[in-house]
Design an enzyme around this catalytic site. Structure first.
Site, PDB file in Angstrom:
ATOM      1  N   ALA A  90       0.984  -1.125  -0.060  1.00 57.41           N
ATOM      2  CA  ALA A  90       0.152   0.191  -0.059  1.00 57.41           C
ATOM      3  C   ALA A  90       0.986   1.389   0.067  1.00 57.41           C
ATOM      4  CB  ALA A  90      -0.825  -0.100   1.247  1.00 57.41           C
ATOM      5  N   LYS A  91       0.559   2.018  -0.715  1.00 58.63           N
ATOM      6  CA  LYS A  91       1.304   3.351  -0.892  1.00 58.63           C
ATOM      7  C   LYS A  91       0.657   4.452  -0.055  1.00 58.63           C
ATOM      8  CE  LYS A  91       3.121   6.495  -4.536  1.00 58.63           C
ATOM      9  NZ  LYS A  91       4.477   6.547  -4.194  1.00 58.63           N
TER      10      LYS A  91
END
Ligand code: PPE
Length: 316
Positions: free
Chosen positions: A166-167
């Site tokens: 996940a960014k």
């Protein structure tokens, strides 16, 4: 003071920022100081670029970035009130409204004002999309010059501690610590290794290492690196050029004995690495494989290669 390349240029405002479905004036795009994501880093984001092409501004791999944004949101259980098609249109609309030919695009999904505390689930979810001109992220490179890289004393955050696929904004404290350490010591960029000492990635870039004509990159999920869209694009272009590209766990010394190495990222694009920890990589100049890949990459993003026209989303 060492330069903080990429950060030493103030943002140039553009006309409008998209916020929850409306284009608002740049100065009006504000949030309350008690916005949840400001306190806990509970936002997810993307970095996208639009390039000038002969047929007008085009966004590079827009759908892939929006899909990753939605995956990041899913991992952190943020319910995004827009679908992928709506977000792609919103990006095109924001770029159009800016009236600029080339820009960086920053979609952000964040938790708003109204709830506090570490449980994010009761919070309202908001979306903003800003665009602005952003030049060479790691500084302009003269001729065959490359960047000076330092292996960080900070480890890449362990994928058992945070879902590194996940960014998420909060995760970037890890990158910022490494970046500050590197620029204070006079380097351009830092390379983070896993807690086991395997090469992972730059503070905002994926890593490629070339040796004996073979191109290797660390396996993203194993080392806790982001699955880069530029990296995937470059791997495709390198294969087209006839290079073997493989995922490989590598150690620090693999960089010291490489023929060439380079970084990839949306902001950074494709950047040759001249040295690591003051040791020259290969000749200490950009090598032929890196040069060929740069040429292919910039040809595609500038709309000069019909084979990859699907990677470009024209805004007009
Ligand atoms: N790793 C990290 C940690 C990362 O942040 C990026 C993008 C990449 C790899 C490359 O991914 P991709 O852009 O899909 O090829 N970093 C973004 C943020 C940079 C910033 O300073 O902000 C970017 O390049 O937009």
């Amino acid at each position: 003071m060492p330069s903080r390349k990429g950060c030493d240029v103030p943002i140039t405002p553009t006309a409008k920022i998209w916020m929850d479905g409306e284009l608002v004036d740049w100065e009006q795009a504000t949030v309350h100081v008690l916005t949840h994501s400001l306190h806990y880093g509970s936002a997810v984001f993307e970095g996208i670029r639009a390039y000038a092409t002969p047929t007008g501004p085009a966004v590079f791999r827009l759908r892939a970035h929006i899909d990753r944004l939605l995956r990041s949101a899913h991992v952190l259980e943020l319910t995004v009130p827009y679908g992928a098609d709506e977000l792609c249109s919103a990006v095109r609309e924001t770029v159009r409204a800016s009236g600029i030919a080339a820009c960086y695009i920053r979609p952000l999904v964040y938790l708003g004002y109204g709830e506090m505390g570490l449980n994010p689930l009761p919070c309202t979810v908001h979306v903003a999309i800003a665009v602005w001109p952003w030049g060479a992220y790691l500084g302009e490179m003269e001729g065959d010059a490359g960047i000076r890289l330092k292996v960080s004393s900070w480890a890449r955050h362990d994928p058992r501690a945070v879902p590194s696929a996940a960014k998420a904004t909060g995760f970037y404290i890890n990158s910022s610590l490494a970046k500050v350490e590197a620029v204070r010591a006079g380097y351009d960029e830092a390379l983070l290794c896993t807690t086991d000492g395997y090469l992972a990635e730059g503070t905002g870039e994926n890593l490629f290492v070339v040796r004996d004509g073979v191109i290797a990159t660390p396996p993203a999920s194993a080392v806790g690196a982001l699955e880069g869209i530029t990296a995937a694009s470059v791997a495709t272009l390198a294969a087209d050029l006839g290079y073997e590209v493989r995922e490989k766990l590598m150690r620090r010394a693999d960089l010291y004995v490489a023929d060439e190495a380079f970084l990839t990222g949306t902001a950074a694009e494709v950047v040759p690495i001249a040295s690591v920890d003051d040791k020259a990589v290969g000749s200490g100049r950009r090598g032929p494989v890196t040069a060929a890949i740069q040429e292919a990459f910039f040809g595609v993003v500038r709309g000069e290669n019909d084979r990859y026209k699907d990677w470009l989303d024209h805004v007009d």
